[in-house]
Design an enzyme around this catalytic site. Structure first.
Site: not given
Length: 334
Positions: A25-26, A82-83, A107, A133, A190, A230, A251
């Protein structure tokens, strides 16, 4: 805390290792591809019928089923959700771990909360890039990298730190800087950052601001631009130079308004709630609840996802972003 860079790390401790990256994955695709291009002997571990198998194969990676790759490898990095990690570890990794092998994470959740308890006869380390990633991959290809954390949970072989630094170098992390921590601190900070600020706090702040403006009669389009669109501009300024850079760039009106109004919105009660959230992370309450949720019927997560996707800011946002030719959905360009 000391930062490590390219000159502090060598790839040699991993050069003769067989490396399996579980998941594509990522994070998985970035670690696997970057390490391969750094000269490492890498395979991807994936489900035979999963989408990752074809994707990794198409990108030139050798792919094996998870149990086979774990048995083949000397170094196994678990980059699954994780799961899913405990079940996969128990059923397809644990029996293949030999003395002196190395188990790697990005992690610390499953190690810190003892979902996974490896034997003392293997090395356990963490290399955690501080970015998604796809950015790890993109910056590597550009000749740069993203900062990483490393941590050593068990140093059976006596050179686990050298291997962690080698891995970080292999994915480009030492080009940006690597800091050593431990599994506890990485996991708890984290989770807190995600929940209180990055994913939880900021999202709720944005939704609340949108609701206040639209309930007061302002057009949804204006509300979206002010509190969502923004936000990126402000975050980019934080990223470039911290709070001072942001205040210098906006500003005087915005700067003064932020000083006098910000503490009224994020105040002592907000900080009290943050401390309560941190306590639930530290004492394992959040981990226990999360594991129970994902191992159950996921009814609460399903409900929360639905509510979030149906919020008015999501609907008007999709419409407005469709009009913005400069806003692209950056998928994995690899």
């Amino acid at each position: 805390m000391k930062a490590y860079y390219d000159s502090d790390a060598s790839l040699e401790s991993l050069k003769d290792k067989k490396i399996a990256v579980l998941g594509f994955g990522s994070q998985g695709h970035a670690h696997a591809l970057n390490l391969k291009e750094s000269g490492m002997n890498v395979v991807v571990g994936a489900r035979k019928d999963g989408t990752s198998w074809k994707k990794a194969t198409d990108l030139g990676m050798t792919v094996m089923e998870i149990d086979a790759s774990s048995k083949w490898a000397d170094v196994v990095m678990v980059l699954l959700p994780d799961q899913d990690q405990k079940k996969v570890y128990d059923e397809q990794i644990a029996q293949n771990m030999e003395d002196g092998n190395t188990l790697v994470f990005a992690h610390g959740f499953n190690i810190h909360y003892k979902q996974i308890v490896p034997p003392e006869t293997i090395n356990v380390m963490m290399i955690a890039p501080k970015s998604p990633g796809h950015l790890v991959r993109r910056t590597f290809r550009e000749g740069n990298g993203v900062p990483c954390l490393i941590a050593i949970h068990n140093d059976y072989s006596g050179n686990t730190k050298e291997m962690a630094l080698a891995w970080a170098k292999g994915i480009g992390g030492t080009r940006a800087g690597v800091i050593e921590t431990n599994f506890k601190n990485e996991t708890e900070t984290d989770l807190f950052g995600e929940q209180a600020v990055l994913c939880g706090g900021s999202a709720e702040l944005i939704k609340a601001g949108f609701e206040v403006l639209t309930e007061a009669g302002y057009p949804e389009e204006l509300a979206y631009f002010e509190v969502m669109h923004e936000m990126k501009l402000i975050v980019d300024l934080y990223y470039e130079g911290g709070l001072s850079r942001m205040n210098y760039s906006v500003s005087d009106t915005a700067e003064y308004g932020g000083y006098v109004t910000g503490p009224k919105i994020i105040n002592a009660e907000s900080k009290k709630a943050m401390k309560a959230a941190l306590l639930e992370i530290q004492d394992g309450t959040f981990a226990k609840n999360f594991v129970a949720e994902v191992n159950g019927d996921k009814a609460n997560m399903t409900r929360l996802r639905k509510e979030n996707s149906e919020h008015p800011i999501e609907k008007i946002g999709a419409k407005l972003r469709g009009m913005m030719s400069w806003v692209k959905n950056k998928n994995d360009e690899d």
